[in-house]
Design an enzyme around this catalytic site. Structure first.
Site, PDB file in Angstrom:
ATOM      1  N   GLU A  41      20.640 -85.279  80.725  1.00  0.00           N
ATOM      2  CA  GLU A  41      21.387 -84.969  79.508  1.00  0.00           C
ATOM      3  C   GLU A  41      22.153 -86.209  79.064  1.00  0.00           C
ATOM      4  OE1 GLU A  41      24.647 -81.603  78.047  1.00  0.00           O
ATOM      5  OE2 GLU A  41      24.662 -82.275  80.132  1.00  0.00           O
ATOM      6  N   LYS A 113      20.496 -77.752  72.604  1.00  0.00           N
ATOM      7  CA  LYS A 113      21.199 -76.962  73.620  1.00  0.00           C
ATOM      8  C   LYS A 113      21.790 -75.693  73.004  1.00  0.00           C
ATOM      9  CE  LYS A 113      24.831 -77.697  77.116  1.00  0.00           C
ATOM     10  NZ  LYS A 113      25.790 -78.714  77.602  1.00  0.00           N
ATOM     11  N   CYS A 155      21.565 -78.502  80.780  1.00  0.00           N
ATOM     12  CA  CYS A 155      22.821 -78.383  81.529  1.00  0.00           C
ATOM     13  C   CYS A 155      23.386 -76.961  81.599  1.00  0.00           C
ATOM     14  CB  CYS A 155      23.843 -79.361  80.955  1.00  0.00           C
ATOM     15  SG  CYS A 155      25.190 -79.758  82.103  1.00  0.00           S
TER      16      CYS A 155
END
Length: 275
Positions: A41, A113, A155
């Site tokens: 990330e 995300k 994440c």
């Protein structure tokens, strides 16, 4: 059998230096015989100073790390999953966006995300991703990669098993989890959650991570992992920067699912009765 590489990086606040590190990792992955490289990330810029970072965040077509990675991928004929880059989106906000780049250097897919991390930690650290980033609106599976059908997450998405279930049901054989986990949460939850997601979905998890002390003052956990469908750790990169390699045997998925066919047995959950 597919040979993959993971780049465990300590990304900083200088986009040019970060781009150079990514290109060097691509060179090393190709030299090591990998068909695909996975990066963490925020591979192009890791800076929690929003004002300073804003000067370096560009639209995707102007991002120097993305351009450099596409060129290097084409030179080597290597597929690449850039775990994510901070890129300028619509409405003034920034997208935390992953990119899948094919061996010709073309962008095959992107993923923004979905789950944003807003929290005040006991350590005194405070994170408000939603104040800077816009949340993604959809899950993504990329067909035809060197590791088969690749599901994309980033994440904090790791903490939401429904996303992994949806990716598995959509045919994902490998799910990428690029991350920049903090040290306290990494020590407590990183490996156990990744192994759980691999076991639940009966597939491989590839998790390239940031590590160490960064220019902006944050500290990340490292321990990039590759986990098979049985939950076995095939690779743990520890706490050092560099490129590591692992082998992905997709036949392992059918073998494990034949022993524990939980994915085939999954049923819609009815409304919960409160009594």
């Amino acid at each position: 059998m597919a040979r993959i590489a993971l780049f465990q990086s300590r990304t900083g606040i200088d986009p040019a230096a970060n781009a150079a590190a990514l290109v060097a990792a691509i060179d090393e992955a190709a030299a090591g015989g990998a068909a695909m490289l996975f990066t963490p990330e925020m591979s192009g810029l890791l800076d929690r100073d929003a004002k300073r970072a804003a000067a370096s965040i560009q639209p995707p077509e102007e991002d120097q790390a993305l351009a450099a990675c596409r060129a290097a991928a084409k030179v080597h004929g290597l597929w690449l999953h850039i775990g994510s880059l901070a890129v300028r989106g619509e409405g003034g906000k920034v997208a935390n966006r992953g990119f899948v780049i094919d061996a010709a250097g073309e962008i095959r897919a992107t993923y923004d995300k979905i789950h944003l991390f807003d929290v005040d930690l006991p350590s005194g650290e405070s994170w408000r991703e939603s104040s800077v980033y816009s949340a993604g609106a959809g899950a993504v599976v990329v067909e035809g990669t060197p590791v088969g059908a690749l599901g994309l997450t980033i994440c904090y998405d790791l903490r939401f098993p429904a996303l992994f279930a949806a990716l598995a049901e959509a045919g994902a054989q490998v799910i990428a989890v690029p991350a920049a986990f903090t040290v306290p949460t990494g020590k407590a939850h990183w490996e156990v959650l990744l192994r759980a997601r691999a076991i639940e979905a009966g597939l491989f998890v590839v998790a390239a991570a940031q590590h160490g002390s960064h220019d902006d003052g944050r500290h990340t956990y490292g321990h990039s992992l590759v986990i098979d469908p049985w939950g076995e750790v095939l690779l743990d990169a520890g706490e050092a920067s560099g490129v590591e390699f692992a082998e992905i045997d997709l036949a392992r998925i059918d073998e494990v699912r034949a022993r524990v066919p939980a994915l085939a047995h999954r049923r819609p959950i009815p409304a919960v009765a409160r009594r």
